[in-house]
Structure formats: structure tokens, C-alpha cells
Design an enzyme around this catalytic site. Sequence first.
Site, PDB file in Angstrom:
ATOM      1  N   CYS A 100       0.860  -1.172   0.000  1.00  0.00           N
ATOM      2  CA  CYS A 100       0.000   0.000   0.000  1.00  0.00           C
ATOM      3  C   CYS A 100       0.903   1.232   0.000  1.00  0.00           C
ATOM      4  O   CYS A 100       2.069   1.145   0.351  1.00  0.00           O
ATOM      5  CB  CYS A 100      -0.876   0.003   1.249  1.00  0.00           C
ATOM      6  SG  CYS A 100      -1.940  -1.443   1.337  1.00  0.00           S
ATOM      7  N   CYS A 181      -4.672  -0.574  -2.488  1.00  0.00           N
ATOM      8  CA  CYS A 181      -4.931  -0.399  -1.065  1.00  0.00           C
ATOM      9  C   CYS A 181      -4.229   0.854  -0.565  1.00  0.00           C
ATOM     10  O   CYS A 181      -3.275   1.338  -1.189  1.00  0.00           O
ATOM     11  CB  CYS A 181      -4.441  -1.628  -0.290  1.00  0.00           C
ATOM     12  SG  CYS A 181      -2.743  -2.075  -0.647  1.00  0.00           S
TER      13      CYS A 181
END
Length: 275
Positions: A100, A181
Site C-alpha cells: 500500500c 490499497c
Amino acid sequence: MESGEKGRRRLCRILGVVAVLLLVVILALVLGLTLGQKAPTFKATFIAKCKAFNASMVHEDDCEKLWGVFEQAYVGRDPCEVPMEAYDPLIAAVPFKLECKRMMFWSKSKDVVHEFTKKGDCFLTLENTLLGSVLDGLTWCGKKGSSETFTTSCPGWDDCVNNPVRSFWNRVSAAFADAACGDVSAMLNGSIATPFNPTSVFASIEVKRFKYPRVKSLNVVLVTQANSVTNCTNASLKDLQKELDQGITYNCKEVSEARLEECSSNKTIPCGACW
Ligand SMILES: *[C@@H]1O[C@H](CO)[C@@H](O)[C@H](O)[C@H]1NC(C)=O
Ligand SMILES: *[C@@H]1O[C@H](CO)[C@@H](O)[C@H](O)[C@H]1NC(C)=O
Ligand SMILES: *[C@@H]1O[C@H](CO)[C@@H](O)[C@H](O)[C@H]1NC(C)=O
Ligand SMILES: *[C@@H]1O[C@H](CO)[C@@H](O)[C@H](O)[C@H]1NC(C)=O
Ligand SMILES: *[C@@H]1O[C@H](CO)[C@@H](O)[C@H](O)[C@H]1NC(C)=O
């Protein structure tokens, strides 16, 4: 007792045989060289790029196996009848392991974004992943009744919707976006009237798949040039905001192409400090 005549004749015969042998060897060499110089097959290119991606991660056999799964998607099929789903087994074979904060999407800014991700070792685009890097820049298709891969006379991006190349990029982009994400970035082009174009892969496939709370924010980097026509207030970017899953924070920043180039070449500018 041999006469001189006989000896000469024997010598001639031996020389003749040697000459023929030499001719055969030369012919074989020339043939071998011309055959060897033939452009590498699509499969050879695929395997070489696969191995080059990360030698420590990709075992040689893995690349061969991946090739087998890949070609199943289009080989023997009409090149206008390969839907996105044909690549499902390939996507299942290569799950994205992504960090992420590092994911970078792009639309109409390919060269600049890759120059930036290459040097930075900071953001990761689809073309920096195994499947993306292997197939970036390649063209391929199959043919009904053939088990071969062709690289010429394949349908272009817009010739038919379900062509092998377009379906691959749609499918792999969907998987990349599904894996998105945290804080996601997107580099869009401020030199064109509609930086968020509904027909782009980013708009039609990727943005729809960002899901809150897995994705927390989308940070648009609008690349501008001196004569840029668009800025962050453009209506198409309002459409992008409306498209986003509720809860995802939206930001837009105008960054000049010159600044991006500076960040690409200057290693003292830390990751994330370019804008
Ligand atoms: C290659 O893969 C290995 C194992 O997954 C990883 O530790 C390494 O950082 C990767 N190297 C590069 C250059 O991506
Ligand atoms: C934006 O699009 C224009 C026109 O197609 C192109 O010349 C320019 O290089 C693009 N900008 C970036 C950052 O890729
Ligand atoms: C953005 O562009 C519009 C015209 O498209 C212009 O009116 C506006 O002043 C610009 N805003 C900024 C902050 O540059
Ligand atoms: C902003 O986006 C719209 C589409 O949403 C487009 O029609 C328009 O030309 C763009 N504005 C500018 C100043 O480029
Ligand atoms: C690189 O960036 C640093 C920090 O912004 C700056 O001080 C330095 O002058 C830059 N170096 C070059 C060669 O541009």
C-alpha cells in the site's frame, strides 16, 4: 609401383572431396547463421523478459509454466473472440503482492510516469509488476485451427473489443486495481482537454474497483506543461470524484513535467517529496 599420373589423380580426388566437404561446412554455417539471426519467437521473448524481471523470484520453470497458462488464453481462437475472462487462469497464477502507499495508476502519461517510477524505486505501476513488464510493448494473437502465436496481422486496440492484447490489459488492470490499497496515486495528463477520459482503462476499469476502506485516498498528480490546457478544476476530474467509492478521500495536485523530470534524475529528493 604407382606412376606419377596415378598419384596426381588420387591427390585430385582427395582435393575434390575436401572441397565438397568445405562447401558443405560453409553452407551449413551460412544457413545456421541466417536461421540463428531470425527474430526471437514470441515465446522466447516472453520467457527472456520473465526471467529478467527478477531472477531471484522467478524460477526458470515458473516462466515456462506461466507461458503455458498465458497462451491458453488466445491460442487457436479467433483473434476478435478473446474476452477478458480468458486471462482469469493467468491472473490466478500470478497474484499481485503489493505494498500500500506505492501503487501508481496512469492515463496518457506513460513515458513520464515510467521515467519517474524507474529511478524513484518509490511508486509501482502495473508495468513494474511481472505480467505488466513481460507484456508491455508486445503484440500477439492466435488463429482458429492453429496452435501458434502470431505477432503480425493481429487486430489493433480498436479493431474489435475482444482482441487478445486489449483483453489482457483490461484483465490485468482490473486485477491491479482490485489489489489497490491505502493511498493510491494516479498520474494524469494536464496537456489534454479531458484528463479523466471515460473511455480510458483508468476510468472504465480501474477507478470502479477502488473500494473503501481498503483504499483510503486517491491522489491525482496532474502533469502540466507550459502550455497546459487543463488544471485540477476541470469538469472531468469532478466526474472522477463522483465515481469514487464513498469514503475515499480525493486530492489533486498540478505538478510540472519539469519538476517530475528533476525528481527522476535527482536521487537526493526522497520518495514522496516530489509533490
Ligand atoms: C526479487 O524477489 C525477491 C524475492 O521475492 C525480493 O526479495 C527482491 O527484493 C526482489 N528484487 C527486486 C529487484 O525486485
Ligand atoms: C500529454 O499528452 C500530450 C499530447 O498527447 C503529450 O504530448 C504529452 O507528452 C503528454 N504528457 C505526459 C506527461 O505524458
Ligand atoms: C483553471 O482553468 C480554468 C480554465 O479552464 C481557469 O479559469 C482557472 O482560473 C484555472 N484555475 C487555476 C487555479 O489555475
Ligand atoms: C474539462 O473537462 C470537460 C469534460 O468533462 C471537457 O469537455 C473540457 O474541455 C475540459 N476543460 C478544459 C478547459 O479543457
Ligand atoms: C537535487 O535536489 C536537492 C534538494 O532539492 C538540491 O539541493 C540539489 O541542488 C539538486 N541537485 C541537482 C543536481 O539538481
